[in-house]
Structure formats: C-alpha cells, structure tokens
Write a protein that holds these residues in place. Structure first.
Motif, mmCIF file in Angstrom:
data_model
loop_
_atom_site.group_PDB
_atom_site.id
_atom_site.type_symbol
_atom_site.label_atom_id
_atom_site.label_comp_id
_atom_site.label_asym_id
_atom_site.label_seq_id
_atom_site.Cartn_x
_atom_site.Cartn_y
_atom_site.Cartn_z
ATOM 1 N N UNK A 239 0.818 -1.226 0.000
ATOM 2 C CA UNK A 239 0.000 0.000 0.000
ATOM 3 C C UNK A 239 0.848 1.271 0.000
ATOM 4 N N UNK A 240 1.973 1.213 -0.680
ATOM 5 C CA UNK A 240 2.825 2.404 -0.784
ATOM 6 C C UNK A 240 2.722 3.055 -2.159
ATOM 7 N N UNK A 241 1.967 2.441 -3.046
ATOM 8 C CA UNK A 241 1.806 2.971 -4.390
ATOM 9 C C UNK A 241 0.476 2.538 -4.952
ATOM 10 N N UNK A 242 0.475 2.228 -6.218
ATOM 11 C CA UNK A 242 -0.754 1.849 -6.900
ATOM 12 C C UNK A 242 -0.921 0.332 -6.941
ATOM 13 N N UNK A 243 -2.106 -0.103 -7.346
ATOM 14 C CA UNK A 243 -2.314 -1.509 -7.625
ATOM 15 C C UNK A 243 -1.559 -1.886 -8.903
ATOM 16 N N UNK A 244 -1.600 -3.166 -9.229
ATOM 17 C CA UNK A 244 -0.821 -3.685 -10.348
ATOM 18 C C UNK A 244 -1.737 -4.331 -11.383
ATOM 19 N N UNK A 245 -1.241 -4.435 -12.602
ATOM 20 C CA UNK A 245 -1.980 -5.098 -13.666
ATOM 21 C C UNK A 245 -1.006 -5.864 -14.553
ATOM 22 N N UNK A 246 -1.463 -7.012 -15.042
ATOM 23 C CA UNK A 246 -0.675 -7.778 -16.002
ATOM 24 C C UNK A 246 -1.625 -8.368 -17.037
ATOM 25 N N UNK A 247 -1.057 -8.796 -18.197
ATOM 26 C CA UNK A 247 -1.863 -9.257 -19.313
ATOM 27 C C UNK A 247 -1.300 -10.580 -19.844
ATOM 28 N N UNK A 248 -2.207 -11.387 -20.389
ATOM 29 C CA UNK A 248 -1.800 -12.608 -21.101
ATOM 30 C C UNK A 248 -2.478 -12.624 -22.460
ATOM 31 N N UNK A 249 -1.695 -12.835 -23.487
ATOM 32 C CA UNK A 249 -2.229 -12.895 -24.847
ATOM 33 C C UNK A 249 -2.157 -14.311 -25.408
ATOM 34 N N UNK A 250 -1.914 -15.282 -24.527
ATOM 35 C CA UNK A 250 -1.857 -16.684 -24.948
ATOM 36 C C UNK A 250 -2.598 -17.588 -23.963
ATOM 37 N N UNK A 251 -3.738 -17.081 -23.466
ATOM 38 C CA UNK A 251 -4.626 -17.859 -22.606
ATOM 39 C C UNK A 251 -3.944 -18.332 -21.319
ATOM 40 N N UNK A 252 -3.105 -17.481 -20.756
ATOM 41 C CA UNK A 252 -2.485 -17.783 -19.476
ATOM 42 C C UNK A 252 -1.193 -18.569 -19.563
ATOM 43 N N UNK A 253 -0.741 -18.895 -20.759
ATOM 44 C CA UNK A 253 0.532 -19.612 -20.882
ATOM 45 C C UNK A 253 1.690 -18.726 -20.431
ATOM 46 N N UNK A 254 1.562 -17.421 -20.620
ATOM 47 C CA UNK A 254 2.566 -16.468 -20.139
ATOM 48 C C UNK A 254 1.857 -15.163 -19.805
ATOM 49 N N UNK A 255 2.524 -14.366 -18.969
ATOM 50 C CA UNK A 255 1.963 -13.088 -18.524
ATOM 51 C C UNK A 255 3.024 -11.995 -18.641
ATOM 52 N N UNK A 256 2.573 -10.784 -18.906
ATOM 53 C CA UNK A 256 3.487 -9.654 -18.893
ATOM 54 C C UNK A 256 3.923 -9.359 -17.463
ATOM 55 N N UNK A 257 5.009 -8.613 -17.319
ATOM 56 C CA UNK A 257 5.428 -8.176 -15.993
ATOM 57 C C UNK A 257 4.384 -7.206 -15.423
ATOM 58 N N UNK A 258 4.010 -7.374 -14.159
ATOM 59 C CA UNK A 258 3.019 -6.454 -13.583
ATOM 60 C C UNK A 258 3.523 -5.014 -13.577
ATOM 61 N N UNK A 259 2.619 -4.108 -13.931
ATOM 62 C CA UNK A 259 2.909 -2.675 -13.911
ATOM 63 C C UNK A 259 1.802 -1.966 -13.137
ATOM 64 N N UNK A 260 2.012 -0.678 -12.874
ATOM 65 C CA UNK A 260 1.026 0.084 -12.115
ATOM 66 C C UNK A 260 -0.271 0.262 -12.893
ATOM 67 N N UNK A 261 -1.386 0.235 -12.149
ATOM 68 C CA UNK A 261 -2.682 0.594 -12.720
ATOM 69 C C UNK A 261 -2.826 2.112 -12.754
ATOM 70 N N UNK A 262 -3.856 2.630 -13.424
ATOM 71 C CA UNK A 262 -4.229 4.026 -13.210
ATOM 72 C C UNK A 262 -4.524 4.265 -11.716
ATOM 73 N N UNK A 263 -4.356 5.516 -11.277
ATOM 74 C CA UNK A 263 -4.581 5.870 -9.866
ATOM 75 C C UNK A 263 -5.943 5.413 -9.380
ATOM 76 N N UNK A 264 -6.974 5.606 -10.190
ATOM 77 C CA UNK A 264 -8.337 5.337 -9.756
ATOM 78 C C UNK A 264 -8.653 3.885 -9.515
ATOM 79 N N UNK A 265 -7.793 2.972 -9.964
ATOM 80 C CA UNK A 265 -8.008 1.537 -9.747
ATOM 81 C C UNK A 265 -7.190 1.005 -8.577
#
Length: 376
Positions: A239-265
């Motif tokens: 809780x020192x920054x923002x939440x995180x988000x990551x994406x998968x474009x191969x149905x969960x076989x791999x994921x991007x590195x988590x990055x910050x969400x927009x402030x509002x999320x």
C-alpha cells in the motif's frame, strides 16, 4: 444536501494536482442512499460477517452469496436471492456440516465441464485451523439445491481462488496468492492452476506474478472485450503505491510483468463486470493515496483501453461508507450485472456507527443513473 445527491468531483476540482498520486477523475457518491442497499447478513456486537463473494446463475436473477464469520474466519453461511438481489434467503442448514470447518474467505464459482455438466463450487483457504490442508471445497451439481463436501486440493494459500476465468478451449484458469510456505506474510506471489473437467481436478500450480519490493495478491482476472487477451488486476499489499496489472495474450501460458494501474483503480480485492455499452465497472476497497474515499467501498467506471493505456477512466463512485476505524476493513465484493442493467455490488462493511460489527451488504445502481449525476 445528502451525500447521495452531491457530485464530489466539484470538491475535487479544487484539489491541486502536483503529484502523480492525486485524484485524477470525477467522484460521485451513492453511499447515503439507503433505498439502494440490502443487508444480507447483519452484524451484531458479538458477530462479525465478513468477506462475501457472489455468483449469478444463467437465469439472470438467481444469485448465491457466501461469506465467513469473523475476519478471515470460518465458512458456513450462504444465502440465495431469487429476484436479482432484492431479497435473500439463508440456506446454511442445507450445507454439509463440515463446511463450517473451512476457513477464510470462501469464494463461489460456476463452471461447466466439457460434457455440459454445470457445477457450483465454494472453495476456501484451509480446512480446520490455518496451516491445515489447503483449498477445501463444497460442490453442487444441481444448481445449488444440494451440496457435497469435496476433498481439499492441498494447495497452500493465504486465500483460495479470488477469481476464475473460462479459457477459449473450455478449461478454467484459477488465480490465488500465498506467501512463503503458504504463510500470510511478505513476499507474496500469485499462482495459477487450470482445470479441464469443470473443477474436479486441477493442474500443479505455478507462480505467475512475483515483484521485487511489492506484494501482489488477490488477483482479479477477466477477458478483454474483443476476447484476445486476459487482464489481471492485483492488489499491492504494501500500500505504498498503486495496484498492479498484467496481461496474457496466450490464454495464461505467459503473462506480462506487472505494472502500475491508473490511480483510480488502486485498491484491494477488485471485482468487476462489463455493461452492455462496453464499459467496465470494477468495485474494491479504496486504497489510493490521497483519495478522499480511502478505506471505503468504491467502484471505478471506464473503458478497457483505459487500463491498457494507463488512462484515468471516466469516474469513480463511492458505493458504501465504512464506519470501521481501520482503512482496510471492507470490500471483497461480489459484482453481478442483471439483465435490466442493474449492477449488484456486495461487500462486507461496518454499515453503521455503534457497537455492531461488520455486515454483508449489497447496493444497486445503473450507469444511466451515475451518468446523469455526472452531467448535473
């Protein structure tokens, strides 16, 4: 004028935005409008109702809700609504006796196997005391009329699956988090596992998110509107920054590195729905730095592309006011969209001042209503 009629974005317009972590989108407030709210299970001075999740059945009106007694405590309660969340019937006595020995944040899901058999599952974190077998469950193969206790999956976890998503091939991907040896301590990491038979068996879990200096947890995974990718919102437990988000474009076989969400999320235990006009509505416990609603139950409204492009979104809505002394004691929502466009958002929250502990409460709203508030 009551808060339910006051667009708080007027007040926010006077807030100087010098730092990155400042309010950057309008804020509306429905939290004083009791006509929208339904108490599913009331807290008392001696009874704490906590951590609900919900599932909407294909008929568009039947909703099941499960929760635990005490903060992260024993499972056991369940309620059913036959009218889209307006009224609720308790069904605790119809559940297996052993369900009351399941611990910490039960989560309910509907899955359909390759043969078309529908099952409802309620997974919990542990059997008996913490440290017991991980992920016990109960299951219904008849739409919730009867329930059977199932063997634990034996996956150590802090909490069981906080979201499950269906893959294009009909399998289901479940995500959860844990600390070292399953303990509820830093560093936290997110794991995934897949079932090919509608929840009866699951693949060996493996880690998909581990971030240096951060504690990702409580994943919410959902599919993009065009179906091409999976998106996963993550609580960041330091809780020192923002939440995180990551994406998968191969149905969960791999994921991007988590990055910050927009402030509002920025918040804890995200859960959301897409409305008919394509907008995304995500509810959570607000934990955004410098937020005037930090610690309360809020919803973010925006487009999927806002998350992808780290744009603020359209607006936020304060759904319920938390009277708890801590800013980390509400949320864990169920979010359901019923056919008339009503969003039914369910949470645990200290609903009123006084000695009564937390209750399980739902609130109802439509984006047509909040859009009109924004335009005033």
């Amino acid at each position: 004028m009551c808060r339910s009629l006051m667009p708080l974005w007027i007040l926010l317009a006077a807030v100087p935005v010098f730092a990155a972590d400042q309010p950057d989108l309008p804020l509306l407030d429905l939290s004083d409008d009791a006509s929208r709210q339904v108490v599913i299970a009331a807290g008392t001075p001696t009874l704490y109702q906590g951590h609900p999740t919900t599932v909407l059945m294909p008929d568009g009106k039947t909703i099941y809700c499960v929760w635990c007694v005490n903060h992260g405590g024993a499972a056991g309660p369940m309620a059913r609504s036959d009218d889209g969340g307006k009224t609720w019937t308790r069904m605790d006595d119809t559940l297996p006796a052993g369900f009351k020995t399941h611990q910490n944040c039960p989560s309910i899901y509907r899955m359909v196997d390759p043969q078309g058999q529908e099952r409802l599952w309620v997974f919990s974190a542990a059997l008996g005391k913490r440290g017991g077998p991980g992920m016990p469950s109960i299951m219904s193969a008849d739409g919730g009329k009867s329930w059977t206790e199932m063997p634990p999956l034996n996956y150590p976890c802090v909490m069981t699956f906080s979201s499950v998503v269906r893959l294009k091939d009909g399998r289901y991907l479940g995500l959860y988090h844990k600390g070292p040896d399953g303990a509820d301590r830093s560093p936290l990491e997110v794991l995934q596992t897949i079932t090919a038979d509608g929840g009866l068996t699951w693949s060996p879990p493996h880690t998909v998110a581990k971030v240096e200096g951060k504690d990702p947890c409580e994943p919410f995974v959902f599919r993009s509107p065009d179906g091409s990718e999976l998106c996963c919102l993550l609580r960041e437990n330091k809780h020192k920054g923002r939440s995180l988000v990551m994406f998968s474009r191969d149905e969960g076989a791999s994921w991007t590195e988590p990055t910050d969400t927009p402030w509002g999320l920025t918040g804890d235990r995200h859960m959301g729905v897409f409305t008919k006009d394509g907008r995304l509505v995500v509810a959570f416990r607000d934990q955004a730095i410098n937020s005037p609603t930090r610690g309360h139950f809020v919803a973010w409204v925006g487009q999927y592309e806002d998350i992808v492009n780290q744009q603020p979104g359209q607006y936020r809505v304060k759904l319920l006011h938390s009277h708890a002394s801590r800013v980390s004691d509400c949320g864990y929502p169920g979010m359901e969209l019923i056919p008339d466009g009503t969003i039914v958002a369910t949470t645990y929250i200290k609903y009123r001042p006084g000695p009564e502990q937390h209750s399980v409460v739902s609130t109802r709203f439509k984006l047509d209503e909040t859009d009109q508030m924004l335009s005033k």
